[in-house]
Write a protein that holds these residues in place. Structure first.
Motif, PDB file in Angstrom:
ATOM      1  N   GLY A  16       0.753  -1.247  -0.084  1.00  0.00           N
ATOM      2  CA  GLY A  16       0.174  -0.095  -0.053  1.00  0.00           C
ATOM      3  C   GLY A  16       0.936   1.204   0.121  1.00  0.00           C
ATOM      4  N   THR A  17       0.175   2.370   0.224  1.00  0.00           N
ATOM      5  CA  THR A  17      -1.147   2.683   0.380  1.00  0.00           C
ATOM      6  C   THR A  17      -2.174   2.759  -0.705  1.00  0.00           C
ATOM      7  N   LYS A  18      -3.387   2.768  -0.509  1.00  0.00           N
ATOM      8  CA  LYS A  18      -4.308   3.228  -1.867  1.00  0.00           C
ATOM      9  C   LYS A  18      -3.971   4.459  -2.286  1.00  0.00           C
ATOM     10  N   ARG A  19      -3.910   4.654  -3.498  1.00  0.00           N
ATOM     11  CA  ARG A  19      -3.843   5.709  -4.121  1.00  0.00           C
ATOM     12  C   ARG A  19      -2.499   6.326  -3.888  1.00  0.00           C
TER      13      ARG A  19
ATOM     14  N   TYR B 199      -4.420  -2.715  -0.189  1.00  0.00           N
ATOM     15  CA  TYR B 199      -5.139  -2.910   0.807  1.00  0.00           C
ATOM     16  C   TYR B 199      -4.881  -3.729   2.109  1.00  0.00           C
ATOM     17  N   TYR B 200      -3.659  -4.805   1.513  1.00  0.00           N
ATOM     18  CA  TYR B 200      -2.860  -5.353   2.638  1.00  0.00           C
ATOM     19  C   TYR B 200      -2.643  -4.680   4.024  1.00  0.00           C
ATOM     20  N   MET B 201      -1.847  -3.433   3.709  1.00  0.00           N
ATOM     21  CA  MET B 201      -1.391  -2.868   4.797  1.00  0.00           C
ATOM     22  C   MET B 201      -2.516  -2.233   5.852  1.00  0.00           C
TER      23      MET B 201
ATOM     24  N   ALA C  34      -4.737  -9.231   7.338  1.00  0.00           N
ATOM     25  CA  ALA C  34      -3.651  -9.472   6.349  1.00  0.00           C
ATOM     26  C   ALA C  34      -2.358  -9.875   6.662  1.00  0.00           C
ATOM     27  N   ALA C  35      -1.731  -8.991   7.523  1.00  0.00           N
ATOM     28  CA  ALA C  35      -0.397  -9.373   7.976  1.00  0.00           C
ATOM     29  C   ALA C  35      -0.160 -10.657   8.616  1.00  0.00           C
ATOM     30  N   GLU C  36      -1.302 -11.172   9.399  1.00  0.00           N
ATOM     31  CA  GLU C  36      -1.103 -12.511  10.034  1.00  0.00           C
ATOM     32  C   GLU C  36      -1.148 -13.579   9.197  1.00  0.00           C
ATOM     33  N   ARG C  37      -2.000 -13.239   8.357  1.00  0.00           N
ATOM     34  CA  ARG C  37      -2.081 -14.701   7.420  1.00  0.00           C
ATOM     35  C   ARG C  37      -1.131 -14.537   6.360  1.00  0.00           C
TER      36      ARG C  37
END
Length: 280
Positions: free
Chosen positions: A26-29, A101-103, A108-111
């Protein structure tokens, strides 16, 4: 039809495929798409499979999570492909993906860490005032926002109410509101990075600004390649991807957002040990 055939082949060969060595989270945009397209110009960064689709991410660790790890692995290069390139180039190529979107996503981070504990992580952050406004106009363009910017900012707390808790409670729940309508909250960066910091040490992170990226694309790319352990590669094209023109922001709204983000920017810069030049 062609996509289903190639995905089926990717799934059949999934065990032979190499999970990502790095992610742009990320980040978005903030320049994620541009950086990804600069990176894959390097012959030692593998495009996603199949390359003809031009994917930067399969969006697996949130909206596609129910499709399973075999489906996820199907998007990356095979070990034999990597071996062939390494034999010719003398350097092992890398696989990766880029998802803005992961940030921000709470799971997300754990997965990702469960599968890729040695991952290198790149985050590109943008002046949060400009980011919020660009995020809004992207949502308008996608047809998921029909409020004015000021009305959307006012509606954000109610739109997001309870969404984070539901996402944490229901592993497969996808929150459109959390993804699309988090204009203000998405620009408070330090808690998002700290969330990732629970799983990855600081030496696994490179955090840079979108302003740095677009001020000198080649220098920024060289910095990222150095972080990833890759030789520098001359950009053939520094095209800015997903640029979104927008009308001027209302001056009072800009001033309010600037003051809102000022302490958050200061905390971010202190945490990073680097000042990106945004109001703080």
């Amino acid at each position: 039809m062609a996509n289903s055939v190639t995905r089926a082949y990717g799934k059949r060969t999934a065990e032979q495929r190499h999970l990502p060595d790095f992610m742009v989270i990320g980040t978005k945009r903030g320049g994620t798409t541009s950086l990804w397209n600069y990176l894959i110009q390097n012959p030692l960064v593998m495009p996603m499979f199949p390359a003809s689709r031009g994917l930067k991410s399969p969006w697996y660790f949130y909206v596609n999570y129910a499709k399973g790890d075999t489906w996820y692995r199907s998007h990356f290069a095979t070990e034999s492909e990597l071996d062939r390139i390494e034999e010719k180039a003398g350097t092992r190529p890398l696989t990766g993906e880029a998802c803005p979107y992961y940030m921000y996503h709470p799971r997300a981070a754990e997965r990702i860490h469960e599968r890729m504990p040695g991952l290198k992580v790149v985050a590109v952050l943008r002046d949060p005032v400009k980011r919020a406004y660009s995020h809004y106009w992207e949502a308008v363009g996608k047809g998921v926002e029909d409020l004015g910017f000021e009305e959307a900012l006012a509606a954000e707390p109610e739109r997001l109410r309870g969404e984070l808790e539901r996402m944490r409670a229901e592993p497969l729940y996808y929150s459109e509101a959390h993804d699309f309508h988090s204009y203000r909250d998405r620009g408070v960066y330090k808690p998002q990075l700290e969330q990732w910091g629970e799983y990855y040490p600081r030496e696994n992170f490179l955090v840079m600004s979108a302003e740095e990226l677009y001020a000198d694309e080649q220098a920024a790319l060289d910095r990222v390649c150095g972080f990833l352990g890759l030789p520098a590669h001359r950009l053939a094209s520094a095209e800015r991807h997903n640029h979104l023109p927008a009308p001027p922001m209302d001056a009072a709204t800009r001033a309010e957002l600037t003051e809102f983000y000022r302490p958050h920017n200061r905390e971010l810069f202190e945490w990073l040990g680097e000042d990106f030049g945004w109001p703080s």
